[in-house]
Design a protein around this motif. Structure first.
Motif, PDB file in Angstrom:
ATOM      1  N   GLY A 701      -1.950 -11.717   5.965  1.00 62.27           N
ATOM      2  CA  GLY A 701      -1.193 -11.088   4.885  1.00 62.27           C
ATOM      3  C   GLY A 701      -1.805  -9.775   4.409  1.00 62.27           C
ATOM      4  O   GLY A 701      -1.105  -8.769   4.231  1.00 62.27           O
ATOM      5  N   PHE A 702      -3.137  -9.785   4.197  1.00 60.18           N
ATOM      6  CA  PHE A 702      -3.774  -8.549   3.735  1.00 60.18           C
ATOM      7  C   PHE A 702      -3.753  -7.478   4.817  1.00 60.18           C
ATOM      8  O   PHE A 702      -3.644  -6.274   4.520  1.00 60.18           O
ATOM      9  CB  PHE A 702      -5.200  -8.825   3.284  1.00 60.18           C
ATOM     10  CG  PHE A 702      -5.272  -9.487   1.932  1.00 60.18           C
ATOM     11  CD1 PHE A 702      -4.829  -8.816   0.785  1.00 60.18           C
ATOM     12  CD2 PHE A 702      -5.790 -10.766   1.784  1.00 60.18           C
ATOM     13  CE1 PHE A 702      -4.897  -9.426  -0.465  1.00 60.18           C
ATOM     14  CE2 PHE A 702      -5.854 -11.376   0.541  1.00 60.18           C
ATOM     15  CZ  PHE A 702      -5.403 -10.721  -0.586  1.00 60.18           C
ATOM     16  N   SER A 703      -3.848  -7.870   6.074  1.00 58.44           N
ATOM     17  CA  SER A 703      -3.752  -6.884   7.165  1.00 58.44           C
ATOM     18  C   SER A 703      -2.381  -6.244   7.170  1.00 58.44           C
ATOM     19  O   SER A 703      -2.247  -5.021   7.368  1.00 58.44           O
ATOM     20  CB  SER A 703      -4.024  -7.551   8.517  1.00 58.44           C
ATOM     21  OG  SER A 703      -5.329  -8.082   8.572  1.00 58.44           O
ATOM     22  N   GLN A 704      -1.351  -7.038   6.930  1.00 58.83           N
ATOM     23  CA  GLN A 704       0.001  -6.502   6.868  1.00 58.83           C
ATOM     24  C   GLN A 704       0.143  -5.559   5.679  1.00 58.83           C
ATOM     25  O   GLN A 704       0.763  -4.496   5.773  1.00 58.83           O
ATOM     26  CB  GLN A 704       1.017  -7.649   6.754  1.00 58.83           C
ATOM     27  CG  GLN A 704       2.468  -7.186   6.684  1.00 58.83           C
ATOM     28  CD  GLN A 704       2.918  -6.506   7.960  1.00 58.83           C
ATOM     29  OE1 GLN A 704       2.565  -6.925   9.063  1.00 58.83           O
ATOM     30  NE2 GLN A 704       3.669  -5.391   7.817  1.00 58.83           N
ATOM     31  N   TYR A 710      -1.269   1.665   3.442  1.00 57.85           N
ATOM     32  CA  TYR A 710      -2.262   2.705   3.702  1.00 57.85           C
ATOM     33  C   TYR A 710      -2.079   3.344   5.077  1.00 57.85           C
ATOM     34  O   TYR A 710      -3.004   3.910   5.631  1.00 57.85           O
ATOM     35  CB  TYR A 710      -3.665   2.109   3.596  1.00 57.85           C
ATOM     36  CG  TYR A 710      -3.995   1.667   2.189  1.00 57.85           C
ATOM     37  CD1 TYR A 710      -4.464   2.591   1.236  1.00 57.85           C
ATOM     38  CD2 TYR A 710      -3.820   0.339   1.835  1.00 57.85           C
ATOM     39  CE1 TYR A 710      -4.757   2.164  -0.047  1.00 57.85           C
ATOM     40  CE2 TYR A 710      -4.113  -0.080   0.552  1.00 57.85           C
ATOM     41  CZ  TYR A 710      -4.588   0.846  -0.409  1.00 57.85           C
ATOM     42  OH  TYR A 710      -4.862   0.423  -1.675  1.00 57.85           O
ATOM     43  N   THR A 711      -0.913   3.300   5.586  1.00 56.42           N
ATOM     44  CA  THR A 711      -0.658   3.927   6.881  1.00 56.42           C
ATOM     45  C   THR A 711      -0.961   5.427   6.846  1.00 56.42           C
ATOM     46  O   THR A 711      -1.565   5.967   7.792  1.00 56.42           O
ATOM     47  CB  THR A 711       0.803   3.687   7.321  1.00 56.42           C
ATOM     48  OG1 THR A 711       0.987   2.288   7.456  1.00 56.42           O
ATOM     49  CG2 THR A 711       1.121   4.395   8.622  1.00 56.42           C
ATOM     50  N   PRO A 712      -0.591   6.170   5.736  1.00 58.26           N
ATOM     51  CA  PRO A 712      -0.892   7.614   5.741  1.00 58.26           C
ATOM     52  C   PRO A 712      -2.385   7.896   5.731  1.00 58.26           C
ATOM     53  O   PRO A 712      -2.841   8.968   6.193  1.00 58.26           O
ATOM     54  CB  PRO A 712      -0.233   8.110   4.451  1.00 58.26           C
ATOM     55  CG  PRO A 712       0.822   7.101   4.155  1.00 58.26           C
ATOM     56  CD  PRO A 712       0.268   5.791   4.593  1.00 58.26           C
ATOM     57  N   ILE A 713      -3.168   6.985   5.215  1.00 58.05           N
ATOM     58  CA  ILE A 713      -4.604   7.260   5.096  1.00 58.05           C
ATOM     59  C   ILE A 713      -5.328   6.917   6.390  1.00 58.05           C
ATOM     60  O   ILE A 713      -6.243   7.619   6.820  1.00 58.05           O
ATOM     61  CB  ILE A 713      -5.209   6.448   3.920  1.00 58.05           C
ATOM     62  CG1 ILE A 713      -4.527   6.841   2.624  1.00 58.05           C
ATOM     63  CG2 ILE A 713      -6.704   6.601   3.826  1.00 58.05           C
ATOM     64  CD1 ILE A 713      -4.960   6.017   1.419  1.00 58.05           C
ATOM     65  N   LEU A 719      -5.264   1.668  12.391  1.00 59.62           N
ATOM     66  CA  LEU A 719      -4.050   0.839  12.490  1.00 59.62           C
ATOM     67  C   LEU A 719      -4.152  -0.146  13.666  1.00 59.62           C
ATOM     68  O   LEU A 719      -3.704  -1.299  13.588  1.00 59.62           O
ATOM     69  CB  LEU A 719      -2.815   1.729  12.653  1.00 59.62           C
ATOM     70  CG  LEU A 719      -2.440   2.566  11.428  1.00 59.62           C
ATOM     71  CD1 LEU A 719      -1.273   3.492  11.762  1.00 59.62           C
ATOM     72  CD2 LEU A 719      -2.065   1.657  10.263  1.00 59.62           C
ATOM     73  N   ASP A 720      -4.765   0.300  14.747  1.00 58.97           N
ATOM     74  CA  ASP A 720      -4.925  -0.585  15.909  1.00 58.97           C
ATOM     75  C   ASP A 720      -5.834  -1.749  15.561  1.00 58.97           C
ATOM     76  O   ASP A 720      -5.576  -2.893  15.946  1.00 58.97           O
ATOM     77  CB  ASP A 720      -5.478   0.209  17.096  1.00 58.97           C
ATOM     78  CG  ASP A 720      -5.659  -0.664  18.322  1.00 58.97           C
ATOM     79  OD1 ASP A 720      -4.642  -1.250  18.824  1.00 58.97           O
ATOM     80  OD2 ASP A 720      -6.803  -0.797  18.807  1.00 58.97           O
ATOM     81  N   ARG A 726      -4.454  -8.936  12.905  1.00 59.01           N
ATOM     82  CA  ARG A 726      -3.252  -9.765  12.687  1.00 59.01           C
ATOM     83  C   ARG A 726      -2.947 -10.621  13.923  1.00 59.01           C
ATOM     84  O   ARG A 726      -2.622 -11.806  13.809  1.00 59.01           O
ATOM     85  CB  ARG A 726      -2.041  -8.871  12.374  1.00 59.01           C
ATOM     86  CG  ARG A 726      -2.096  -8.216  11.020  1.00 59.01           C
ATOM     87  CD  ARG A 726      -0.708  -7.696  10.664  1.00 59.01           C
ATOM     88  NE  ARG A 726       0.224  -8.800  10.545  1.00 59.01           N
ATOM     89  CZ  ARG A 726       1.552  -8.676  10.656  1.00 59.01           C
ATOM     90  NH1 ARG A 726       2.072  -7.492  10.956  1.00 59.01           N
ATOM     91  NH2 ARG A 726       2.331  -9.735  10.506  1.00 59.01           N
ATOM     92  N   THR A 727      -3.046 -10.030  15.103  1.00 60.60           N
ATOM     93  CA  THR A 727      -2.746 -10.788  16.337  1.00 60.60           C
ATOM     94  C   THR A 727      -3.702 -11.942  16.497  1.00 60.60           C
ATOM     95  O   THR A 727      -3.300 -13.065  16.839  1.00 60.60           O
ATOM     96  CB  THR A 727      -2.823  -9.864  17.558  1.00 60.60           C
ATOM     97  OG1 THR A 727      -1.881  -8.806  17.421  1.00 60.60           O
ATOM     98  CG2 THR A 727      -2.529 -10.642  18.831  1.00 60.60           C
TER      99      THR A 727
END
Length: 897
Positions: A701-704, A710-713, A719-720, A726-727
């Motif tokens: 959940g926190f990874s999502q 925070y995708t822009p940061i 992100l990978d 998550r995986t």
């Protein structure tokens, strides 16, 4: 005046002619009724008046031609005084008186003639009546049939007026006895109702056609007659008397009865095949056809001097069989049957009261109402017999009756001979053993079907052959001598008792036999009947008993038997080994020595179940040994019957199960431990599911959240990393779910029901198609596949197998998945990626994968779960595959998991 005289002359001539040719013939009536003298007188009178008519005719002609006065008329008339008078005077004085004289004379002659004729006729009629009366009386008296005149009183025929001698002879009474008696008294009382009805019809209709009745003679003997009657009435139509014609038809009736008897006998012999039952039926039809009270059939023995009663038929309520000769047998010449047998001729005893003859039971027969008896010889091959018939009354047989009875007897004799032969043939055919009948030369004359089956020869290959054909080669030379010795003393006995005898089949095989010999007296001489029994099964049974005894002696289980009251009758070595008692110590003792005191009623309860026909199998009990210690045993009981099927005891097999009981205790303890462990495992599984899933859900959940907010940061590497986190969390969650599923499959209880495997497979494949609508997969599910099992578990197994097939056919150009049945099991087949069979041993292991996660996703637990489900259903699973050519998983399921 001349004309007037001529007219008068013509008138007189006409009157003479009328008298001559008109009156006289009418007075004479029919010429055939005239006496000769009267006929001559009539013809004379006719000639006289004819002459007078011609004379006056001539006178008239002369007057008409004008013969003048004074003419001499004498030549014309033949009368004097008619010569010289005038015409007028002559007419007045001579012609008219002469006319009156002629007319008067004619009338007097006519009257005299009439009186003379009637006098003659009345005397003739009286004479004819007297002649007719004589004729009628002669016909009445001499008529060959009975004639009776019966008076009619108040419209009912009753009193006899007149009878002829034939009727008196018919009813055996005199004319004085019959005249004045009642007509109805002539007939049998049984016919009275029909007789009264017939008399009523006679009054109404005036005549009766012939009817059959019974006339009773003095002494009670009936006579059958045919009676026809007509009614005589007066001028007013009132009945005067009835005339009845009575004919004796006893002979006709007897001939008809004999014909009926012959036809009945012929019918019986055509339908009956047994001489025993057939002879009773023959006696019955003969007695019923001829009106006899009963009959018996006596038959002689072959070549002996005794004749015995073998069949009888008594008329119900009339005669008892004991009325006949009550002795079981007679010698030749003794009793009525013996006398008929000895003489070969019929014997008729018409009055047992006065002449009982050789019939010894006459007093008893008379008490039963039997007064006559007839014995008839019956010739039937080598078994002559006698037919004896009883009756209340029986006339002595005449020639026709004797001939008919002899024909019936001959017919019965021929049938009896055929029936006995057929009975003997059927007896031989129905024998359970092979039967071979041979003459003194050893030639086979008769065999049965059992012989054909036992020796393998068809009948036509044995008949006429020597009996040695059935004897093995090593015994054949001595056999004729054995046969000759038997005929020196032909008695029923076993052949070579105590020796081993063998028969020879057509195929050359020999087999052990037992042979019984019996002599047969026949028309062709003395024969011998051999009853041959195959001992092969008996020998095998004996061998089986020996083997069974060996098994009993060598068995590790105690085998013993007892009577129904619990007395020990057998004891094998294993029983001695288990209980410590020797056979000498226990035989004859009660089973109670083996039963502890607190189990005393147990043995009686088991014996009671045996008496009820029950079988006791594997009954666990406690028994006491010779040293006093107790052991656990398993007991099986079965009934013991004798050769007649009577229950006589019980057989027991006792197995020492002390070690098994100890093992069962250990297993029970292990089971308890396993259940405790299973419960701990379940608790651990749920703990793991709860304690591990919560952190994983948090990580995922926190990874999502980081990814979304925070995708822009974050750069691509960040992100990978988040995606990898998550995986991994999701894979860990799937592993946890797989482990929980495997644990559930392993420890859950199975709920057995009928499961439609075809429906489950169709549902799974339809769901997979909905989840991947862009894929095109050829699906083939065999319909109607059902089994017994746990529906949830089997659905789980098919879910895993079909999901794998769907997954591994992802890259197939034309994917195909099949589910069906092959032989004793089922299969799931696909044409996907397949696998290398070198790694097949790792296929059903937990966390074992043959493809990398990059190729195909998975946890490595699915096939392990499938294998555990199949094993819990009593089956097994295996796979066949090759890389790039798909895989096939075969699995079986037990009927009752």
């Amino acid at each position: 005046m001349e004309l007037l005289a001529a007219v008068l002359a013509f008138i007189v001539a006409a009157m003479y002619a009328i008298i001559a040719f008109g009156v006289l013939p009418q007075l004479a009536r029919a010429e055939q009724m005239e006496p000769g003298l009267l006929r001559v007188a009539r013809w004379g009178a006719m000639a006289f008046f004819a002459g007078c008519a011609l004379t006056h005719l001539g006178m008239g002609i002369h007057w008409l031609h004008g013969v003048g006065p004074g003419a001499d008329l004498a030549p014309m008339t033949g009368m004097p005084g008619m010569a010289s008078a005038s015409t007028g005077e002559m007419v007045l004085q001579d012609v008219l008186p002469h006319v009156a004289q002629v007319v008067g004379g004619g009338l007097l002659i006519a009257i005299a003639w009439s009186r003379l004729e009637w006098s003659v006729l009345s005397k003739d009629v009286a004479r004819e009546l007297r002649e007719h009366e004589v004729q009628y009386r002669s016909a009445f008296e001499r008529a060959p049939v009975g004639i009776v005149l019966v008076g009619v009183t108040d419209g009912v025929p009753g009193q006899i007026l007149q009878v002829n001698p034939a009727l008196c002879a018919l009813v055996n009474r005199t004319e004085d006895q019959l005249r004045g008696s009642m007509y109805q008294d002539l007939y049998a009382p049984a016919d009275m109702g029909m007789l009264n009805s017939s008399l009523t019809r006679l009054i109404a209709e005036g005549a009766l056609a012939d009817q059959e009745r019974q006339v009773v003679r003095p002494g009670g003997q009936p006579v059958w007659v045919s009676v026809g009657a007509s009614l005589v009435r007066d001028d007013s139509g009132s009945p005067l008397f009835a005339v009845a014609v009575v004919r004796d038809i006893t002979g006709q009736r007897r001939a008809e009865e004999l014909r009926n008897a012959q036809q009945a006998v012929a019918r019986v012999v055509s339908e009956e095949g047994s001489a025993g039952t057939g002879m009773v039926a023959i006696l019955q039809v003969i007695c019923q056809s001829l009106g006899w009270a009963g009959g018996e059939y006596w038959e002689s023995d072959v070549g002996g001097d005794l004749i015995a009663r073998v069949a009888s038929w008594p008329s119900p309520g009339v005669m008892s069989p004991s009325t006949g000769d009550a002795e079981p047998a007679f010698t030749r010449g003794q009793g009525l049957p013996g006398a008929v047998w000895s003489s070969g001729s019929p014997i008729w005893l018409g009055d047992l009261a006065r002449a009982p003859g050789p019939f010894a039971r006459a007093p008893l027969a008379l008490q039963a109402g039997i007064h006559a008896v007839l014995g008839i010889p019956l010739r039937s091959g080598d078994r002559p017999g006698v037919l004896v018939f009883f009756a209340s009354q029986m006339d002595e047989p005449d020639a026709d009756t004797s001939t008919a009875l002899e024909a019936i007897s001959a017919h019965i004799g021929r049938w009896a001979e055929r029936a006995r032969a057929e009975e003997f043939r059927r007896f031989v055919e129905s024998a359970p053993d092979a039967t071979v009948i041979a003459d003194q030369d050893g030639q086979i004359v008769l065999i049965n079907a059992q012989t054909e089956r036992l020796f393998g020869y068809p009948r036509n290959e044995l008949l006429g052959e020597k009996v040695e054909k059935l004897v093995p080669e090593q015994f054949r030379a001595a056999h004729p001598g054995h046969r000759a010795e038997y005929f020196l003393d032909p008695t029923a006995r076993s052949m070579a008792s105590g020796l081993d005898l063998y028969g020879l089949r057509k195929d050359g095989t020999q087999f052990p036999v037992e042979i019984s010999l019996s002599p047969l007296e026949t028309d062709g001489g003395l024969w011998v009947s051999s009853s041959i029994r195959d001992l092969t099964e008996r020998r095998q049974a004996e061998e089986a008993r020996f083997r069974l005894a060996a098994i009993v002696d060598s068995s590790d289980d105690a085998m013993l038997s007892s009577t129904l009251d619990g007395t020990i009758t057998s004891w094998n070595p294993a029983a001695q080994e288990i209980f410590g008692y020797t056979a000498d110590q226990v035989l004859g003792s009660s089973m109670s020595i083996l039963i502890p005191a607190d189990h005393a009623s147990e043995a009686e309860e088991m014996l009671a179940r045996i008496r009820r026909g029950e079988r006791v199998e594997h009954h666990d009990a406690v028994r006491r040994c010779a040293d006093g210690h107790e052991i656990d045993v398993s007991i099986s009981l079965s009934a013991i019957h004798d050769q007649h099927g009577t229950l006589i005891g019980a057989a027991k097999v006792v197995r020492d199960i002390t070690a098994r009981k100890q093992t069962e205790v250990a297993l029970a303890e292990a089971k308890d431990a396993a259940e405790t462990s299973s419960k701990a495992f379940e608790a651990f599984s749920y703990s793991v599911a709860h304690d591990l899933r919560a952190p994983l859900r948090a990580i995922d959940g926190f990874s999502q959240a980081l990814t979304d907010e925070y995708t822009p940061i974050l750069d691509e590497i960040g992100l990978d990393y988040l995606q990898r986190v998550r995986t991994s969390a999701q894979q860990m969650a799937a592993l946890i779910d797989g482990l929980l599923s495997l644990a559930k499959v392993t420890h859950s209880e199975i709920s057995t029901t009928t499961v439609d495997l075809s429906a489950l497979a169709t549902t799974v494949l339809a769901r997979l198609q909905e989840e991947s609508p862009l894929r095109r997969v050829d699906v083939l599910v065999e319909p109607g596949l059902t089994t017994l099992g746990d529906r949830t578990l089997l659905a789980n197994a098919l879910e895993n197998l079909l999901t794998n097939a769907w997954k591994f056919t992802r890259d197939a150009p034309q994917a195909r998945i099949e589910f069906g049945r092959d032989g004793a099991g089922y299969f799931v087949r696909d044409n996907g990626a397949g696998f290398d069979m070198a790694f097949s041993a790792k296929l059903f292991g937990v966390f074992q994968r043959l493809h990398s996660p990059q190729e195909f996703q998975g946890t490595g637990i699915g096939l392990a779960t499938v294998q555990r489900i199949i094993q819990r259903h009593g089956g097994h699973i295996q796979a066949n595959s090759s890389v790039g050519h798909g895989a096939t998983f075969h699995f079986t399921l037990a009927e009752k998991p």
